[in-house]
Design an enzyme around this catalytic site. Structure first.
Site, PDB file in Angstrom:
ATOM      1  N   GLY A 149       0.801  -1.229   0.000  1.00  0.00           N
ATOM      2  CA  GLY A 149       0.000   0.000   0.000  1.00  0.00           C
ATOM      3  C   GLY A 149       0.829   1.272   0.000  1.00  0.00           C
ATOM      4  O   GLY A 149       0.298   2.354   0.286  1.00  0.00           O
ATOM      5  N   ALA A 150       2.116   1.185  -0.258  1.00  0.00           N
ATOM      6  CA  ALA A 150       2.965   2.386  -0.227  1.00  0.00           C
ATOM      7  C   ALA A 150       4.093   2.281  -1.234  1.00  0.00           C
ATOM      8  O   ALA A 150       5.021   1.494  -1.059  1.00  0.00           O
ATOM      9  CB  ALA A 150       3.548   2.592   1.171  1.00  0.00           C
ATOM     10  N   SER A 152       4.986   5.269  -4.383  1.00  0.00           N
ATOM     11  CA  SER A 152       5.469   6.647  -4.575  1.00  0.00           C
ATOM     12  C   SER A 152       5.370   7.446  -3.280  1.00  0.00           C
ATOM     13  O   SER A 152       6.277   8.206  -2.934  1.00  0.00           O
ATOM     14  CB  SER A 152       4.621   7.350  -5.641  1.00  0.00           C
ATOM     15  N   GLU A 383      12.656   3.634  -8.251  1.00  0.00           N
ATOM     16  CA  GLU A 383      13.306   4.783  -7.607  1.00  0.00           C
ATOM     17  C   GLU A 383      12.685   6.123  -7.974  1.00  0.00           C
ATOM     18  O   GLU A 383      13.371   7.085  -8.306  1.00  0.00           O
ATOM     19  CB  GLU A 383      14.809   4.758  -7.873  1.00  0.00           C
ATOM     20  N   GLY A 384      11.369   6.150  -7.887  1.00  0.00           N
ATOM     21  CA  GLY A 384      10.633   7.371  -8.176  1.00  0.00           C
ATOM     22  C   GLY A 384      10.194   7.383  -9.618  1.00  0.00           C
ATOM     23  O   GLY A 384      11.036   7.472 -10.526  1.00  0.00           O
ATOM     24  N   THR A 385       8.884   7.291  -9.860  1.00  0.00           N
ATOM     25  CA  THR A 385       8.390   7.206 -11.239  1.00  0.00           C
ATOM     26  C   THR A 385       8.675   8.519 -11.986  1.00  0.00           C
ATOM     27  O   THR A 385       8.995   9.541 -11.365  1.00  0.00           O
ATOM     28  CB  THR A 385       6.865   6.961 -11.259  1.00  0.00           C
ATOM     29  N   GLN A 387       6.505  10.462 -13.346  1.00  0.00           N
ATOM     30  CA  GLN A 387       5.584  11.517 -12.877  1.00  0.00           C
ATOM     31  C   GLN A 387       6.122  12.189 -11.609  1.00  0.00           C
ATOM     32  O   GLN A 387       6.093  13.403 -11.471  1.00  0.00           O
ATOM     33  CB  GLN A 387       4.190  10.947 -12.531  1.00  0.00           C
TER      34      GLN A 387
END
Ligand code: FAD
Length: 407
Positions: A149-150, A152, A383-385, A387
């Protein structure tokens, strides 16, 4: 800005290139066909060790003191050699050129290394990075922030940590942690109180075999199958207080979350370099296919291939700039986000063009370009999309504070 590398680094790069031809690509294709990662006992990992790979960039104090006298070398605080990030970028690109999945299976402390180097106590560096200095066998570390559930929004993690005398009790679920089931230890991010958001975060070095750590499940992935991305659970897992990364004092302020951010800023250029490597492979394959099928006389085909080559070079230069700033200990948050946002889209364009040129051949699913097309998607996610990177850059442009992350 000087992006050049020295003779020693060039030779390392050449060794990677040779391994790429003989091992990395063939193993990647095999893992893709079999739908499973390269097993940890595979001789390939021993070969990597024999070639000087699979080690930590951390320099133990006794070695640092010896090297300090040489210009441009490591400092006694155990920080890696100046230029290490830039060299790492060239290696990351070359490894991913041959196979990004297999390259991520390379033994070593992995994504946790920057956090351990920047936040770890002297004792923790010795205990957890020490075995990677001259490893007796292939060893892995792992990094576990993401939960079902976590992703970004890392502030949403629910894995709890409760102080229990000289220990901490951890409970929760983690997902997609690279190399987790084969790792000596996993850097697990948990929270003392989920309502505190990032201020409640703590990171623990959870060691293999600790009671309560288990239920490892290798995730099914569309691509980069050469390495394992693994979910696991922590059930009343008692972790010694000495394994709290950085010690308790570190979390008195927002340093804990900032530690995670530093980790991501350090790693993002490596992911961008991986994407450039995949893009380069797709371009080479597309060129070879177009030549073989006599398509290069068509100016539209040539124009599109050239456009990809140009964009890949832009992405590489931006990535090297982010690494150069890191090498010189200058802030690189924006450059890290920029190259991470740009390179996967260019690599995707390269793989996509390749698929178009292949036509029906691509649809059969047995051409390398089709595999690269599946491999490249993860570069936008991890490592961070893309977007999230664009949010970071846009906030920075208008001087808003940045706390956005994503493992
Ligand atoms: C191959 C692979 C390897 C990985 N390795 C690791 C690892 O080693 N360790 C680890 O901890 N994690 C790892 N991850 C997890 C990875 O970091 C997360 O998948 C990533 O952070 C995205 O989270 P999510 O998948 O939950 O997507 P979500 O956060 O649910 O996002 C879904 C979509 O919504 C978009 N989105 C989300 N929030 C916003 C917003 N505020 N504004 C606009 N758009 C938004 C995202 O860009 C994305 O397109 C890995 C994932 C993959 C696929």
């Amino acid at each position: 800005m000087d992006f050049s590398i020295d003779k020693e680094a060039f030779e390392r790069l050449e060794r990677v290139r040779q391994l790429g031809r003989t091992h990395i690509r063939p193993l990647g294709i095999e893992a893709d066909r079999l739908g499973r990662p390269v097993p940890p006992e595979h001789d390939y990992f021993k070969l990597l060790l024999a070639n000087g790979l699979g080690r930590t960039r951390w320099v133990p104090p006794e070695q640092a003191a010896q090297r300090e006298s040489k210009p441009g070398s490591a400092k006694s605080d155990g920080k890696p050699t100046v230029g290490a990030s830039r060299i790492g970028i060239h290696i990351a690109e070359e490894q991913a050129y041959w196979d990004r999945g297999v390259s991520t299976a390379t033994p070593g402390p992995g994504m946790s290394e920057p956090a351990l180097i920047s936040m770890g106590t002297a004792d923790q560096k010795q205990r957890f990075l020490g075995p990677f200095v001259n490893p007796d066998k292939p060893r892995w570390g792992s990094f576990a922030m993401t939960e079902p559930g976590a992703g970004s929004d890392v502030s949403a993690i629910r894995t709890s940590c409760v102080k229990d005398g000289a220990h901490w009790m951890l409970n929760g679920e983690k997902s997609f942690a690279g190399n987790a089931s084969r790792a000596d230890w996993i850097l697990v991010w948990a929270t003392v109180d989920a309502s505190l958001g990032r201020a409640g975060h703590r990171a623990f070095l959870v060691e293999k075999g600790m009671p309560g750590l288990g239920n490892f499940q290798i995730e099914k992935k569309m691509g980069i199958k050469g390495y394992e991305s693994t979910s696991f659970t922590l059930q009343d897992c008692r972790v010694p207080a000495a394994n709290l990364l950085g010690g308790e004092g570190h979390y008195a302020s927002r340093a804990g979350f900032k530690g995670a951010m530093k980790t991501f800023n350090a790693i993002r250029p490596g992911i961008a370099a991986n994407a450039v490597g995949i893009g380069r492979a797709a371009l080479d394959e597309a060129l070879a296919f177009a030549r073989e099928h006599e398509r290069l006389h068509d100016p539209r085909v040539r124009d599109r291939l050239e456009r990809i080559a140009r964009k890949l070079r832009m992405a590489r230069l931006l990535t090297l700039r982010a690494a150069w700033l890191a090498d010189h200990e200058l802030p690189n948050m924006v450059e890290s986000s920029m190259c991470k946002a740009l390179a996967p889209t260019v690599a995707y364009e390269a793989a996509s063009l390749g698929m178009e040129l292949l036509g029906a051949v691509g649809g059969r699913g047995d051409h390398l370009i089709e595999k690269l097309f599946r491999d490249v998607k993860a570069m936008d996610i991890v490592e961070g999309t893309g977007q999230i990177q664009r949010i970071v850059m846009a906030r920075n442009l208008v001087n808003l504070p940045n706390d956005t992350a994503g493992a």
